[in-house]
Design a protein around this motif. Sequence first.
Motif, short mmCIF file in Angstrom:
data_model
loop_
_atom_site.label_atom_id
_atom_site.label_comp_id
_atom_site.label_asym_id
_atom_site.label_seq_id
_atom_site.Cartn_x
_atom_site.Cartn_y
_atom_site.Cartn_z
N THR A 117 -7.11 8.60 0.89
CA THR A 117 -5.27 8.20 0.24
C THR A 117 -5.29 8.99 -1.00
OG1 THR A 117 -6.17 6.14 -0.54
CG2 THR A 117 -5.27 6.37 1.78
N ALA A 118 -4.21 9.51 -0.95
CA ALA A 118 -3.56 9.97 -2.45
C ALA A 118 -2.78 8.85 -3.00
CB ALA A 118 -3.00 11.30 -2.28
N LYS A 119 -2.99 8.47 -4.04
CA LYS A 119 -2.24 7.08 -4.65
C LYS A 119 -1.46 7.53 -6.08
CE LYS A 119 -4.81 3.57 -4.89
NZ LYS A 119 -6.16 2.90 -5.14
N TYR A 120 -0.33 6.89 -6.17
CA TYR A 120 0.47 6.91 -7.07
C TYR A 120 0.43 5.45 -7.97
CZ TYR A 120 4.23 7.55 -10.74
OH TYR A 120 4.78 7.73 -11.95
N ILE A 132 0.98 2.77 -4.46
CA ILE A 132 1.37 3.21 -3.28
C ILE A 132 0.55 4.37 -3.01
CG2 ILE A 132 3.73 2.00 -3.25
CD1 ILE A 132 4.67 4.70 -3.52
N GLY A 133 0.19 4.60 -1.60
CA GLY A 133 -0.78 5.63 -1.38
C GLY A 133 -0.39 5.93 0.42
N ALA A 134 -1.01 7.28 0.69
CA ALA A 134 -1.00 7.51 2.07
C ALA A 134 -2.19 8.67 2.12
CB ALA A 134 0.40 8.05 2.38
N GLY A 135 -2.63 8.85 3.39
CA GLY A 135 -3.51 9.76 3.64
C GLY A 135 -4.00 9.95 4.92
N PRO A 136 -4.79 10.87 5.49
CA PRO A 136 -5.23 10.83 6.83
C PRO A 136 -6.68 9.74 7.01
CG PRO A 136 -6.39 12.57 5.60
CD PRO A 136 -5.26 11.83 4.58
N ALA A 137 -6.84 9.58 8.26
CA ALA A 137 -7.97 8.47 8.76
C ALA A 137 -8.67 9.15 10.07
CB ALA A 137 -7.43 7.26 8.67
N TYR A 138 -9.89 8.87 10.02
CA TYR A 138 -10.68 9.24 11.13
C TYR A 138 -11.21 8.10 11.60
CZ TYR A 138 -13.51 11.99 14.63
OH TYR A 138 -13.95 12.33 15.89
#
Length: 224
Positions: A117-120, A132-138
Motif C-alpha cells: 500500500t501507498a500511504k499518506y 490512509i492508503g491503498a494498493g494491490p494485493a495478491y
Amino acid sequence: MKKVCLSAVAALAASVSAPALAQDDRAGSIQVKAFATAVFADAEITDVELDDFGLPAGTQSAANDNVTPTVAIEYFLSNNFSLETIAGVTQHDVDGRGALDGAELVSDLRIIPATLTAKYHFDLGEGFKPYIGAGPAYFIIFNDDAGADVAALGVTDVDLTNEFGIALQAGADIELNEGFGLSIDAKRYFIDTDARFFVDSTEIIRTEHKLDPWVVSAGAYFRF
C-alpha cells in the motif's frame, strides 16, 4: 535597537524549531510494526460456474474469522508518504450455509495476503499521525483440503485459486517515545477466488466466492 531585537527573536525561534522539525522528519526511515490481527472473511458464493454434483437450491457458504500475528514493514519516502507491506498467514474453514448449513466444505485453508500500500500520513498534533492508503494485493491460498462433510460424499480434493485484488487502508500511529509507539490499522480487501471440487481428477463443482475480508490490527511500531 528594534531591528536587533527582532533579529534575535527570529534567531532564537529558528534554533528552537529546527531540532523539533528534524526530530519529526521520517523521510528515509524504516518502520516495523508487530500486530495482533483479526481477519473477518466472507467467502459468499457469487456464481456457480460448474455443477455436476447437484447442489441443493439455496446453497451458500461462509468462512470463519481468525486472529493471527502479522508484521508490517514501512519505508518513508517523505515525512508524509510511505510504502508498506505486510507479512502473515491466516487460517480459515469454509462451511455451508442455507441448504448445506453447517457442512464443512473446505478445511484449514491458509491465505498469505501479499499486500503493498501507498500511504499518506496526516500531522494532526504531537505524537498523533493518522493515515490512509491503498494498493494491490495478491492472495496466495494453500493447504485447501476437502472438508469432512464433502469428503464423505466422495470429494477427494479442493483447489482455491490465487487471485489479485485491491486493499483500502486507514489507521493511526501514536508516538510514545521517539521512534516507538502504538499503531492501529484497518484494511478492506476486494478480492474473489474460484473453488474447484474434484472427485479424483474429475472436476465436479466450480464456484466463485467473494472473500472481501476486513483485516483489523493493533500493536506497536519501532522506527529506525
